[in-house]
Design an enzyme around this catalytic site. Structure first.
Site, short mmCIF file in Angstrom:
data_model
loop_
_atom_site.label_atom_id
_atom_site.label_comp_id
_atom_site.label_asym_id
_atom_site.label_seq_id
_atom_site.Cartn_x
_atom_site.Cartn_y
_atom_site.Cartn_z
N CYS A 77 60.10 31.12 73.71
CA CYS A 77 59.37 32.38 73.82
C CYS A 77 58.16 32.21 74.74
O CYS A 77 57.33 31.30 74.54
CB CYS A 77 58.92 32.85 72.44
SG CYS A 77 57.78 34.25 72.46
N ARG A 124 47.55 71.16 80.76
CA ARG A 124 46.35 70.34 80.61
C ARG A 124 45.45 70.43 81.82
O ARG A 124 44.44 69.75 81.91
CB ARG A 124 46.73 68.88 80.34
CG ARG A 124 47.26 68.67 78.93
CD ARG A 124 47.66 67.23 78.71
NE ARG A 124 46.53 66.31 78.78
CZ ARG A 124 45.74 66.01 77.76
NH1 ARG A 124 45.91 66.59 76.60
NH2 ARG A 124 44.77 65.14 77.90
N ARG A 141 41.23 72.63 80.49
CA ARG A 141 40.86 72.29 79.13
C ARG A 141 39.42 72.73 78.89
O ARG A 141 38.66 72.93 79.84
CB ARG A 141 40.99 70.78 78.89
CG ARG A 141 42.37 70.24 79.24
CD ARG A 141 42.42 68.75 79.05
NE ARG A 141 42.28 68.38 77.65
CZ ARG A 141 42.11 67.14 77.23
NH1 ARG A 141 42.02 66.15 78.10
NH2 ARG A 141 42.02 66.86 75.94
N CYS A 200 54.84 32.59 72.73
CA CYS A 200 54.55 31.43 71.88
C CYS A 200 54.02 30.28 72.72
O CYS A 200 53.07 29.59 72.33
CB CYS A 200 55.81 31.00 71.13
SG CYS A 200 56.31 32.16 69.84
N HIS A 204 38.25 58.56 67.17
CA HIS A 204 39.66 58.90 67.00
C HIS A 204 40.50 58.11 68.00
O HIS A 204 40.00 57.61 69.01
CB HIS A 204 39.88 60.40 67.20
CG HIS A 204 39.58 60.88 68.60
ND1 HIS A 204 38.29 61.11 69.05
CD2 HIS A 204 40.40 61.17 69.65
CE1 HIS A 204 38.32 61.52 70.30
NE2 HIS A 204 39.59 61.57 70.69
N HIS A 217 33.57 62.15 67.85
CA HIS A 217 34.02 61.65 66.55
C HIS A 217 35.14 60.63 66.77
O HIS A 217 36.13 60.92 67.43
CB HIS A 217 34.53 62.83 65.71
CG HIS A 217 34.76 62.51 64.27
ND1 HIS A 217 34.25 63.29 63.24
CD2 HIS A 217 35.45 61.51 63.67
CE1 HIS A 217 34.63 62.78 62.09
NE2 HIS A 217 35.37 61.69 62.32
#
Length: 275
Positions: free
Chosen positions: A196, A20, A23, A199, A166, A164
């Site tokens: 929790c 990578r 690119r 919570c 994504h 676009h």
């Protein structure tokens, strides 16, 4: 093959992916204005051969890797991790490493060439959330993998090389340290109070109503008390649940509305900034 190396100081795993380093975007020096035409977009219908073969698609009966889809999931052409191979854990003195085994996928959220998820309909966003669920379910069957990360970069300044809309998915053979710390903190809280943590947090934030962005009967959107970065926003289910992939249809439909509302608020506040 990518490699995972463990930092002996922080105890954190780091992905080393030399492929990578170079690119296509590395050779682009000027931004190309958006025309929204999608003529050269590899994510638009008709350009399915520009991506690796799909691993998931929602279609109207059309053949795989052809037009006629409403959502596609494909392997990333420049993955940080490779799905093939064994982990091959090994040590070298105080250093630990393993093969960079995992999954790196792209969720193409809609056939229309739009720039932001906030521009999609609620039904389209709901479909994206179903795709997240389906892919997590499938990858859980791979015993080499221990954690799935879903993320989205919006805009060139945030690292999105294609406009676009994504999202991306990375499945890891290790649990990130930040996630381990969150789980550990929740366990300590429960051990001390037998309740929790999340919570309790939802109850307090609801009572104080100082940091709430949006609230429905199933979800709450809030700005965390100790935010790590500007505009950090949490979406939490009100019902005590721990696994996203177990979400039911009613919650998923409501989550689509909540997510669209939240993204539109962020777009308005930041004037559609890259995030």
């Amino acid at each position: 093959m990518p490699e995972l190396r463990k930092d002996p100081v922080t105890d954190q795993w780091v992905i080393i992916s030399s492929d990578r380093g170079r690119r296509p975007s590395d050779f682009v020096r000027e931004s190309v204005p958006s025309t929204r035409s999608g003529n050269v977009c590899p994510f638009c219908p008709g350009h399915e051969t520009s991506t690796p073969p799909e691993v998931l698609a929602y279609r109207n009966g059309s053949p795989s890797n052809q037009p006629g889809w409403s959502l596609r999931v494909v392997p990333n052409k420049f993955p940080v991790l490779e799905i093939e191979g064994d982990l091959e854990r090994e040590g070298d003195g105080l250093f630990d490493k393993m093969q960079g085994v995992g999954a790196h996928e792209v969720i193409i959220e809609a056939p229309e060439h739009v720039l932001s998820m906030s521009e999609l309909s609620e039904k389209a966003i709901e479909q994206v959330l179903w795709a997240f669920r389906d892919r997590v379910h499938d990858l859980k069957n791979d015993r080499r993998l221990r954690y799935v990360l879903l993320f989205k970069n919006h805009g060139e300044g945030a690292g999105a090389t294609l406009e676009h809309t994504h999202s991306q998915l990375i499945a890891l053979p290790v649990v990130p340290k930040r996630v381990q710390e969150e789980i550990s903190g929740a366990k300590k809280y429960y051990k001390f109070k037998e309740r929790c943590l999340f919570c309790d947090l939802i109850r307090q934030e609801t009572r104080e109503a100082a940091r709430i962005v949006t609230e429905t009967d199933r979800f709450i959107v809030l700005e965390p008390y100790a935010a790590r970065f500007p505009f950090e926003t949490w979406i939490l289910p009100k019902q005590h649940r721990s696994h996203y992939e177990d979400i039911d249809a009613a919650h998923l439909e409501n989550l689509a509305w909540v997510l669209k509302s939240t993204l539109r608020k962020i777009d308005k506040a930041l004037e559609r900034a890259a995030i």
